[in-house]
Design a protein around this motif. Structure first.
Motif, PDB file in Angstrom:
ATOM      1  N   VAL A  34       0.847  -1.188   0.000  1.00  0.00           N
ATOM      2  CA  VAL A  34       0.000   0.000   0.000  1.00  0.00           C
ATOM      3  C   VAL A  34       0.888   1.245   0.000  1.00  0.00           C
ATOM      4  O   VAL A  34       1.895   1.313   0.717  1.00  0.00           O
ATOM      5  CB  VAL A  34      -0.913   0.017   1.238  1.00  0.00           C
ATOM      6  N   ALA A  39      -3.961   1.838  -3.230  1.00  0.00           N
ATOM      7  CA  ALA A  39      -4.397   1.097  -2.047  1.00  0.00           C
ATOM      8  C   ALA A  39      -4.235  -0.398  -2.306  1.00  0.00           C
ATOM      9  O   ALA A  39      -3.781  -0.818  -3.383  1.00  0.00           O
ATOM     10  CB  ALA A  39      -5.849   1.439  -1.727  1.00  0.00           C
ATOM     11  N   MET A  43      -6.587  -1.895   2.681  1.00  0.00           N
ATOM     12  CA  MET A  43      -6.025  -0.759   3.409  1.00  0.00           C
ATOM     13  C   MET A  43      -5.665   0.350   2.428  1.00  0.00           C
ATOM     14  O   MET A  43      -5.498   0.112   1.233  1.00  0.00           O
ATOM     15  CB  MET A  43      -4.779  -1.183   4.196  1.00  0.00           C
ATOM     16  N   VAL A  44      -5.543   1.576   2.975  1.00  0.00           N
ATOM     17  CA  VAL A  44      -5.167   2.739   2.172  1.00  0.00           C
ATOM     18  C   VAL A  44      -3.977   3.422   2.833  1.00  0.00           C
ATOM     19  O   VAL A  44      -3.638   3.156   3.992  1.00  0.00           O
ATOM     20  CB  VAL A  44      -6.335   3.733   2.027  1.00  0.00           C
ATOM     21  N   ALA A  45      -3.339   4.321   2.090  1.00  0.00           N
ATOM     22  CA  ALA A  45      -2.130   4.978   2.585  1.00  0.00           C
ATOM     23  C   ALA A  45      -2.372   5.716   3.892  1.00  0.00           C
ATOM     24  O   ALA A  45      -1.509   5.733   4.781  1.00  0.00           O
ATOM     25  CB  ALA A  45      -1.593   5.936   1.522  1.00  0.00           C
ATOM     26  N   ASP A  47      -4.104   4.899   6.372  1.00  0.00           N
ATOM     27  CA  ASP A  47      -3.994   3.980   7.506  1.00  0.00           C
ATOM     28  C   ASP A  47      -2.553   3.887   7.992  1.00  0.00           C
ATOM     29  O   ASP A  47      -2.290   3.817   9.203  1.00  0.00           O
ATOM     30  CB  ASP A  47      -4.486   2.585   7.123  1.00  0.00           C
ATOM     31  N   THR A  85      -1.311  -2.896  10.704  1.00  0.00           N
ATOM     32  CA  THR A  85      -0.644  -2.251   9.573  1.00  0.00           C
ATOM     33  C   THR A  85       0.870  -2.284   9.692  1.00  0.00           C
ATOM     34  O   THR A  85       1.572  -2.125   8.692  1.00  0.00           O
ATOM     35  CB  THR A  85      -1.062  -0.771   9.474  1.00  0.00           C
ATOM     36  N   LYS A 262      -1.207  -7.505  -6.364  1.00  0.00           N
ATOM     37  CA  LYS A 262      -2.387  -7.308  -5.526  1.00  0.00           C
ATOM     38  C   LYS A 262      -3.573  -8.122  -6.027  1.00  0.00           C
ATOM     39  O   LYS A 262      -4.400  -8.581  -5.217  1.00  0.00           O
ATOM     40  CB  LYS A 262      -2.731  -5.816  -5.451  1.00  0.00           C
TER      41      LYS A 262
END
Length: 313
Positions: A34, A39, A43-45, A47, A85, A262
């Motif tokens: 990520v 993403a 999850m996304v950046a 986070d 994370t 991914k």
């Protein structure tokens, strides 16, 4: 012995270095991970940015042992984002934080780290076990000896030595962070000298490590054959990266590989953790050099060589 003011200044410097390494990692295009580019894995950046902000205080607080730093940082992450994370980053960076806080004139960061690792005890292991249970990482599995679901019976160093064949973070504890100091940091210094970009330095570390060391997070979840295939795919990309004059030229290839990884649920997360640790060590070395007027770090900016023997074969 550092004065109270010097200890406070050192702690501030270590905290800034850790935050800087974590944020550089999020900004870097590391396929399968990520980042601000893409993403993934639910999850996304953002986070990871919140997670970085959460762990800096616990990992650099005065008067804590390594295990307590790990546990408090994992609990802070869970409170901030509600998921795992950054367990690997916390495990990798906790000893580095404490070694940097303890380092004195005439003792390199690596020397201080070696001394610290030998002092790790059962209490450190117990706190680390609790932290791992809180984080609940995917693909954890069970161990016949020293399973983290039970009570710690040996020092944290002994527990990590037991796990070193199946986890690259554990291997750093066991071998004195060899891959970080001898492969990751030199690649970072080379990339910074070439492109003056922390983002691309992170990519250089990541590709260099991944091409040589099958990612143990991938291996635990999908098997060693899958991890070796990812390393084999990383090798030509890393070779192209080392040759190129403008790394932005490789963005389409990196993004294409990122999408493919991914889509298969592949996340070389342990390699990303070692990338953060390598950047963190570089920043700490430079900080201590400035403080002591010495030469703690490895300053070579020559083009990266083959480095450590590949673990793919």
């Amino acid at each position: 012995m550092l004065s109270m003011g010097e200890r406070s200044s050192r702690a501030d410097g270590v905290a800034q270095a850790l935050a800087r390494a974590c944020i550089a990692d999020v900004l870097a295009l590391k396929p399968g991970n990520v980042s601000v580019y893409a993403a993934g894995h639910g999850m996304v950046a953002a986070d990871f940015v919140r997670s970085a902000q959460a762990i800096v205080g616990p990992l650099t607080a005065p008067g804590l042992g390594v295990g307590a730093r790990i546990l408090r940082a994992v609990e802070a992450t869970r409170a901030a984002v509600g998921c795992n994370t950054n367990l690997g980053i916390v495990l990798a960076c906790a000893p580095l934080c404490q070694a940097a806080l303890e380092a004195g004139r005439g003792v390199s960061l690596r020397g201080a780290l070696q001394r610290l690792l030998k002092r790790l005890d059962v209490a450190d292991a117990q706190d680390a076990y609790r932290a791992i249970r809180v984080a609940n990482p995917g693909g954890l599995g069970r161990s016949e000896r020293y399973d983290v679901r039970g009570r710690a019976r040996v020092s944290l160093l002994a527990a990590m030595a037991e796990a070193q064949d199946r986890d690259s973070i554990a291997r750093q504890y066991a071998n004195g962070y060899q891959e970080v100091f001898e492969l990751g940091v030199p690649r970072a210094r080379w990339a910074l000298a070439r492109w003056e970009s922390e983002e691309w330095a992170a990519v250089a570390i990541y590709l260099g490590l991944l091409a040589r060391l099958p990612d143990t997070h991938v291996a635990r979840k999908l098997g060693l054959a899958a991890a070796r295939r990812v390393s084999a795919e990383a090798a030509p990309l890393e070779a192209a990266f080392v040759r190129c004059h403008h790394p932005e030229e490789l963005v389409p290839r990196l993004l294409d590989w990122d999408r493919r990884l991914k889509s298969e649920g592949i996340n070389p997360g342990t390699t990303a953790d070692l990338t953060v640790a390598s950047l963190f060590v570089l920043y700490l070395q430079d900080m201590l050099d400035k403080e002591f007027g010495g030469c703690d770090g490895m300053k070579s900016t020559a083009a990266p060589s083959a480095g450590l023997r590949s673990a793919v074969s």
